[in-house]
Design a protein around this motif. Structure first.
Motif, PDB file in Angstrom:
ATOM      1  N   LYS A  98       0.834  -1.190   0.000  1.00  0.00           N
ATOM      2  CA  LYS A  98       0.000   0.000   0.000  1.00  0.00           C
ATOM      3  C   LYS A  98       0.873   1.246   0.000  1.00  0.00           C
ATOM      4  CE  LYS A  98      -3.775   2.293   2.441  1.00  0.00           C
ATOM      5  NZ  LYS A  98      -4.689   2.267   3.610  1.00  0.00           N
ATOM      6  N   ASN A 253     -16.468   4.252  -3.816  1.00  0.00           N
ATOM      7  CA  ASN A 253     -16.512   3.856  -2.413  1.00  0.00           C
ATOM      8  C   ASN A 253     -15.421   4.567  -1.623  1.00  0.00           C
ATOM      9  OD1 ASN A 253     -14.008   2.060  -2.378  1.00  0.00           O
ATOM     10  ND2 ASN A 253     -15.215   1.081  -3.998  1.00  0.00           N
ATOM     11  N   ASP A 255     -13.227   3.370   0.398  1.00  0.00           N
ATOM     12  CA  ASP A 255     -11.925   2.700   0.443  1.00  0.00           C
ATOM     13  C   ASP A 255     -10.956   3.325  -0.556  1.00  0.00           C
ATOM     14  OD1 ASP A 255     -12.785   1.007   2.396  1.00  0.00           O
ATOM     15  OD2 ASP A 255     -13.181  -0.689   1.061  1.00  0.00           O
ATOM     16  N   THR A 256     -11.456   3.695  -1.736  1.00  0.00           N
ATOM     17  CA  THR A 256     -10.596   4.329  -2.727  1.00  0.00           C
ATOM     18  C   THR A 256     -10.176   5.716  -2.266  1.00  0.00           C
ATOM     19  OG1 THR A 256     -11.769   3.127  -4.472  1.00  0.00           O
ATOM     20  CG2 THR A 256     -10.382   4.967  -5.153  1.00  0.00           C
ATOM     21  N   THR A 258      -9.662   6.766   0.710  1.00  0.00           N
ATOM     22  CA  THR A 258      -8.640   6.708   1.762  1.00  0.00           C
ATOM     23  C   THR A 258      -7.237   6.515   1.193  1.00  0.00           C
ATOM     24  OG1 THR A 258      -8.995   4.314   2.063  1.00  0.00           O
ATOM     25  CG2 THR A 258     -10.259   5.803   3.467  1.00  0.00           C
TER      26      THR A 258
END
Length: 294
Positions: A98, A253, A255-256, A258
């Motif tokens: 990540k 969403n 999650d993207t 973040t």
């Protein structure tokens, strides 16, 4: 069927599936690169694919994407009975890493804008930061079709051909007024993959290249795409709701979102400081055990 015949047919299949021109173009470039690196697309083995991919100087995210692309192409060949097997089946799974968001600071953006870059490059930076446009979206802005000059909005087509209409912030509107009301804002002077010379707009990689070179000259170690991370981070730090940040970034969403939003230490400290205070005693209050009599 030779390689070019195969790719011509694959192109037709992708167009029939209504994939975007950009997706088709990028897939073809990748498979042609593969075809130059192996003996034959019809006989290449799993082992040969592993050896070839191991030799490529790709980033972690590109490696993840390419592994998927190999599986997609060879699954198509198998479905079309051009191969009996799929050599990309169960290629080694890429250990994803990540990437931490790396937004420009406001000082860095100001340093970039004041570093002697041309007016149109400054407009590109502003579109990247203030509206979160991607480089391909910046390249295609058209004053006649995309800007509602009365409502002060900009319309664009994002990833997955998703249309969006974005309100233009007051801070950047004066730049809009200096741009053409007819035609592309960034016309192509030379031929590219989409247009003959002078008949369309520049490509997204040209936008990225211009901003990237400006960053290097200014001594700023950022990718141009990090300006989108600045948008998400600054909105969050200003107290804008996460839902609005997500919608502003045009992500499906959270999650993207973040992946772009950097939580700064002072923000985390503020969160810790907001916790209700506890009554922390100085002593335990427990009595010490008395020693046993001799």
């Amino acid at each position: 069927m030779n390689t070019e015949d195969t790719l011509t047919y694959w192109t037709a299949c992708m167009k029939a599936a209504d994939l975007t021109d950009k997706t088709i173009r990028e897939r073809l470039i990748f498979i042609r690169q593969l075809a130059r690196g192996v003996d034959d697309l019809y006989t290449v083995t799993r082992r040969e694919l592993i050896m070839w991919t191991a030799e490529q100087n790709w980033s972690n995210s590109t490696r993840v994407h390419r592994r998927s692309g190999l599986h997609t192409f060879f699954a198509w060949m198998q479905d079309e009975q051009l191969r009996l097997d799929n050599p990309a089946y169960r290629l080694p799974r890429v250990a994803t890493r990540k990437r931490e968001p790396n937004p420009f600071t406001i000082d860095e953006i100001n340093q970039l804008l004041q570093g002697g870059i041309y007016f149109r490059t400054r407009v590109m930076v502003a579109l990247h930061y203030y509206l979160g446009l991607r480089v391909s979206e910046i390249a295609a802005v058209n004053g006649a079709t995309d800007i509602d000059w009365a409502a002060r909005t900009l319309s664009t087509i994002g990833k997955g051909r998703k249309p969006a209409t974005l309100p233009v912030p007051a801070a950047v509107w004066p730049l809009f007024l200096k741009m053409p009301r007819d035609g592309y804002w960034f016309p192509n002077r030379t031929a590219n993959k989409l247009f003959a010379a002078g008949e369309g707009h520049i490509m997204g990689n040209s936008v990225s290249g211009l901003i990237g070179e400006a960053c290097k000259r200014a001594g700023i170690k950022h990718r141009p795409h990090d300006l989108r991370a600045s948008l998400a981070t600054e909105m969050h730090d200003a107290g804008v709701s996460d839902f609005v940040v997500q919608r502003g970034m045009r992500h499906s969403n959270m999650d993207t979102t973040t992946l772009y939003l950097k939580l700064r230490p002072e923000g985390i400290r503020h969160g810790f400081e907001a916790l209700p205070a506890l009554a922390l005693p100085d002593r335990s209050g427990r009595k010490r055990a008395q020693p046993l009599a001799a």
